[in-house]
Motif scaffolding. Structure first.
Motif, mmCIF file in Angstrom:
data_model
loop_
_atom_site.group_PDB
_atom_site.id
_atom_site.type_symbol
_atom_site.label_atom_id
_atom_site.label_comp_id
_atom_site.label_asym_id
_atom_site.label_seq_id
_atom_site.Cartn_x
_atom_site.Cartn_y
_atom_site.Cartn_z
ATOM 1 N N ASN B 30 12.345 2.089 6.340
ATOM 2 C CA ASN B 30 11.307 2.756 7.131
ATOM 3 C C ASN B 30 11.851 3.130 8.506
ATOM 4 O O ASN B 30 11.646 4.236 9.001
ATOM 5 C CB ASN B 30 10.101 1.805 7.267
ATOM 6 C CG ASN B 30 8.903 2.484 7.888
ATOM 7 O OD1 ASN B 30 8.689 3.674 7.690
ATOM 8 N ND2 ASN B 30 8.121 1.735 8.644
ATOM 9 N N GLU B 41 5.068 11.115 7.480
ATOM 10 C CA GLU B 41 4.870 9.716 7.850
ATOM 11 C C GLU B 41 5.134 8.829 6.658
ATOM 12 O O GLU B 41 5.249 9.301 5.523
ATOM 13 C CB GLU B 41 3.491 9.459 8.465
ATOM 14 C CG GLU B 41 2.312 9.803 7.595
ATOM 15 C CD GLU B 41 0.991 9.554 8.338
ATOM 16 O OE1 GLU B 41 0.824 8.482 8.942
ATOM 17 O OE2 GLU B 41 0.132 10.443 8.292
ATOM 18 N N THR B 42 5.256 7.516 6.937
ATOM 19 C CA THR B 42 5.628 6.571 5.888
ATOM 20 C C THR B 42 4.659 5.400 5.907
ATOM 21 O O THR B 42 4.058 5.109 6.944
ATOM 22 C CB THR B 42 7.046 6.040 6.147
ATOM 23 O OG1 THR B 42 7.106 5.568 7.485
ATOM 24 C CG2 THR B 42 8.102 7.100 5.923
ATOM 25 N N VAL B 43 4.491 4.743 4.774
ATOM 26 C CA VAL B 43 3.616 3.575 4.682
ATOM 27 C C VAL B 43 4.369 2.458 3.951
ATOM 28 O O VAL B 43 4.549 2.519 2.732
ATOM 29 C CB VAL B 43 2.305 3.909 3.924
ATOM 30 C CG1 VAL B 43 1.369 2.696 3.917
ATOM 31 C CG2 VAL B 43 1.599 5.112 4.533
ATOM 32 N N PRO B 44 4.824 1.431 4.689
ATOM 33 C CA PRO B 44 5.491 0.316 4.025
ATOM 34 C C PRO B 44 4.495 -0.486 3.194
ATOM 35 O O PRO B 44 3.363 -0.707 3.618
ATOM 36 C CB PRO B 44 6.015 -0.556 5.179
ATOM 37 C CG PRO B 44 5.856 0.259 6.421
ATOM 38 C CD PRO B 44 4.779 1.262 6.150
ATOM 39 N N GLY B 45 4.915 -0.908 2.003
ATOM 40 C CA GLY B 45 4.162 -1.866 1.201
ATOM 41 C C GLY B 45 4.976 -3.141 1.122
ATOM 42 O O GLY B 45 5.996 -3.278 1.798
ATOM 43 N N CYS B 47 6.841 -4.207 -1.396
ATOM 44 C CA CYS B 47 8.157 -3.932 -1.973
ATOM 45 C C CYS B 47 8.338 -2.441 -2.251
ATOM 46 O O CYS B 47 9.169 -2.037 -3.046
ATOM 47 C CB CYS B 47 8.370 -4.765 -3.239
ATOM 48 S SG CYS B 47 6.954 -4.853 -4.334
ATOM 49 N N THR B 48 7.525 -1.625 -1.580
ATOM 50 C CA THR B 48 7.626 -0.171 -1.744
ATOM 51 C C THR B 48 7.545 0.504 -0.377
ATOM 52 O O THR B 48 7.045 -0.079 0.588
ATOM 53 C CB THR B 48 6.439 0.384 -2.562
ATOM 54 O OG1 THR B 48 5.221 0.031 -1.891
ATOM 55 C CG2 THR B 48 6.415 -0.152 -3.985
ATOM 56 N N LEU B 50 6.048 4.225 0.855
ATOM 57 C CA LEU B 50 5.446 5.509 0.492
ATOM 58 C C LEU B 50 5.835 6.530 1.553
ATOM 59 O O LEU B 50 5.662 6.279 2.748
ATOM 60 C CB LEU B 50 3.926 5.399 0.385
ATOM 61 C CG LEU B 50 3.221 6.699 -0.012
ATOM 62 C CD1 LEU B 50 3.594 7.124 -1.424
ATOM 63 C CD2 LEU B 50 1.704 6.564 0.101
ATOM 64 N N HIS B 52 5.168 10.289 2.862
ATOM 65 C CA HIS B 52 4.394 11.542 2.843
ATOM 66 C C HIS B 52 5.320 12.626 3.378
ATOM 67 O O HIS B 52 5.792 12.520 4.509
ATOM 68 C CB HIS B 52 3.165 11.423 3.746
ATOM 69 C CG HIS B 52 2.167 10.403 3.280
ATOM 70 N ND1 HIS B 52 1.163 10.697 2.397
ATOM 71 C CD2 HIS B 52 2.025 9.087 3.568
ATOM 72 C CE1 HIS B 52 0.432 9.616 2.163
ATOM 73 N NE2 HIS B 52 0.932 8.621 2.861
ATOM 74 N N MET B 126 2.953 -5.760 5.489
ATOM 75 C CA MET B 126 2.440 -4.387 5.438
ATOM 76 C C MET B 126 1.089 -4.366 6.135
ATOM 77 O O MET B 126 0.538 -5.419 6.465
ATOM 78 C CB MET B 126 2.289 -3.896 3.982
ATOM 79 C CG MET B 126 1.366 -4.752 3.127
ATOM 80 S SD MET B 126 1.128 -4.085 1.456
ATOM 81 C CE MET B 126 -0.268 -2.988 1.728
#
Lengths: 303, 215
Positions: B30, B41-45, B47-48, B50, B52, B126
């Motif tokens: 990230n 933009e990004t969305v940390p999970g 173990c993932t 995401l 955009h 997250m």
């Protein structure tokens, strides 16, 4: 400048939305029907991010406090201006003192009222979009004065413009919506792609719960929460699909069977509860992006 | 590993479990993807990650090439943590507190629940659910509780709660399915503040129990 005389239903200011905060759990918000939003500003020669009023679930009556140019787009509404009734997707002139009634007649959920110059309302975190759950913006109420900015041209030059939406955006209550299979598609059987759904009574700016046959999960393993996006279709443990929309949480813990393509999101947003009959069809990523690009180009052309 | 989520987002899967090392890789990736052209933009999970992306100007494959290149740099990265933040907490003091229920279910005292919960440092794995909500891990196995059978309609803002091997804090009054064990007066989300979010992904959090006298 307009005064809201009567409001039934839900009316909020929206623009392109608030980006950059999804990693903190803040949704993007913005207009549910992105196409109608862009065209209403195009009809009035407003900036691309101008603030409009999103109206749903009822009607609103407004009175012009001075002469202005307005336009309404969306689906399922009609406009009564002074003594005339207008279709949507047309810009028109309103004299000081006249009233405009934007009324739900069926065939859609959301109308977008634009004003030449855009509505003037404070921005929070870079956007004027209301996000009521997060305490941003508020519902428009009777008695509110809606201020507007400076039009980009003389009002007479901005009125009587129109746009025929059907060729670009075939709004329908019996649509076949394009979807891209989601990251957890393999967990489910084919039910979702082979049957009809309608929007249930549980629908709002966060998302639409669909009513129809339960989707069987072949794999019940609990998903570890991860990011999701507008159009993501989550399947609940009971097998009910929920399509996530503008105010949806940024992350979710239910598996995502598919994602409605950007080009078809406006059609879904306008599907009415209990009336619509929706089918979903798998399309390729290339096809979806080509369709989105074509629409974005259409929305950028002068009306 | 690289999966489309609709036509304008890519889900990068770095693992299949809640694991501190996998999550550190998520945050490191990230960090490397900040201010990269084409990524909105990004969305940390857990173990993932995401991503955009700008689908009008970039294809999925172009974004994939950019992400793969950054992933190759991950091996050399020293995993960084964010800020270290303390959360003064009044345990057992929230309305609808479930701390007694948790103690009974785990056959330990309320004092034990507080000690076990407060002795560890947690990482913000997250954020999501509502604006400013931190998913903190990893909770001690001794406090592992299922979600409430029926979510509460209203969990008050500032509630400190647990579910599975996670703990979290509710930024806003909202429905909630976690067991509430305490309350903090800290404001986690204030849209009118120049720093609207108290926490950021990858921060380190320590709960500080307040005595009844401080409350």
């Amino acid at each position: 400048m307009l005064e809201a005389l009567e409001v039934s239903g839900v009316a909020t200011f929206q623009d392109l939305g608030r980006s950059g905060y999804q990693q903190y759990g803040l949704p993007v918000s913005g207009a549910l029907d992105w196409f109608a939003y862009q065209i209403v500003n195009r009809l009035l020669h407003n900036s691309q991010n101008a603030v409009v009023l999103e109206i749903g679930l009822g009607e609103i009556v407004l009175q012009a406090k001075r002469d202005c140019a307005l336009a309404v787009t969306g689906a399922g509404f009609e406009v009564q201006n002074y003594v005339w009734t207008f279709p949507l997707w047309t810009s028109f002139y309103v004299r000081a003192g006249w009233t405009v009634r934007i009324k739900k007649i069926g065939g859609g959920n959301w109308a977008y009222l634009g004003i030449a110059g855009g509505f003037k309302t404070p921005q929070v975190l870079g956007s004027a979009s209301a996000y009521l759950r997060g305490g941003m913006g508020r519902l428009i109420q009777a008695g509110d004065i809606l201020e507007s900015g400076t039009p980009s041209a003389e009002l007479s030059k901005l009125v009587a413009r129109n746009f025929a939406p059907q060729a670009a955006m075939p709004y329908s209550q019996t649509p076949t919506l394009g979807v891209i299979p989601g990251p957890q598609r393999a967990r489910f059987n084919h039910t979702f792609f082979e049957t009809e759904y309608t929007v249930s009574q549980s629908f709002d700016r966060m998302g639409y719960r669909l009513a129809g046959p339960a989707v069987q999960a072949l794999d019940q393993t609990e998903l570890i929460s991860e990011g999701m996006t507008t159009g993501s279709i989550q399947i609940t443990p009971q097998g009910q699909p929920i399509v996530m929309l503008a105010d949806a949480p940024t992350t979710g813990g239910y598996p995502k069977i598919a994602n409605v393509i950007t080009a078809d999101l406006p059609i879904l947003a306008q599907c009415e509860a209990g009336i619509s009959r929706i089918r979903f069809k798998e399309v390729s990523l290339e096809e979806a992006q080509a369709k989105y690009k074509a629409l974005a180009q259409t929305a950028a052309k002068p009306c | 590993m690289f999966k489309p989520l609709g036509d304008a987002a890519m889900l990068v899967e770095l693992g299949q479990q809640i694991d501190p090392l996998i999550n550190q890789r998520v945050h490191a990736l990230n960090f490397l993807l900040r201010a990269v052209a084409g990524i909105i933009e990004t969305v940390p999970g857990y173990c993932t990650l995401l991503i955009h992306y700008d689908a009008l100007n970039y294809s999925f494959d172009q974004i994939k090439v950019i992400v793969e290149e950054k992933m190759n740099q991950l091996g050399e990265m020293h995993p960084e943590t964010g800020r270290r933040l303390e959360v003064p907490t009044r345990y057992g003091n929230a309305s609808n507190s479930d701390i007694g229920l948790v103690a009974a279910a785990k056959n330990i005292s309320i004092a034990d629940v507080i000690r076990i919960h407060a002795e560890k440092e947690y990482r913000v794995y997250m954020m999501g659910f509502t604006p400013g909500f931190p998913y903190l891990g990893i909770l001690d196995e001794r406090l592992k509780m299922p979600r409430l059978p029926t979510p509460r309609n209203q969990t008050q803002a500032g509630s400190v709660a647990i579910a599975g091997l996670q703990t979290g804090i509710y930024p806003l009054a909202s429905p909630g399915g976690w067991h509430v064990i305490g309350w903090t007066a800290l404001k986690l989300f204030d849209p009118n503040n120049t720093a609207p979010f108290l926490f950021a992904p990858n921060d380190v959090v320590k709960f500080i129990p307040l005595d009844a006298a401080d409350a």
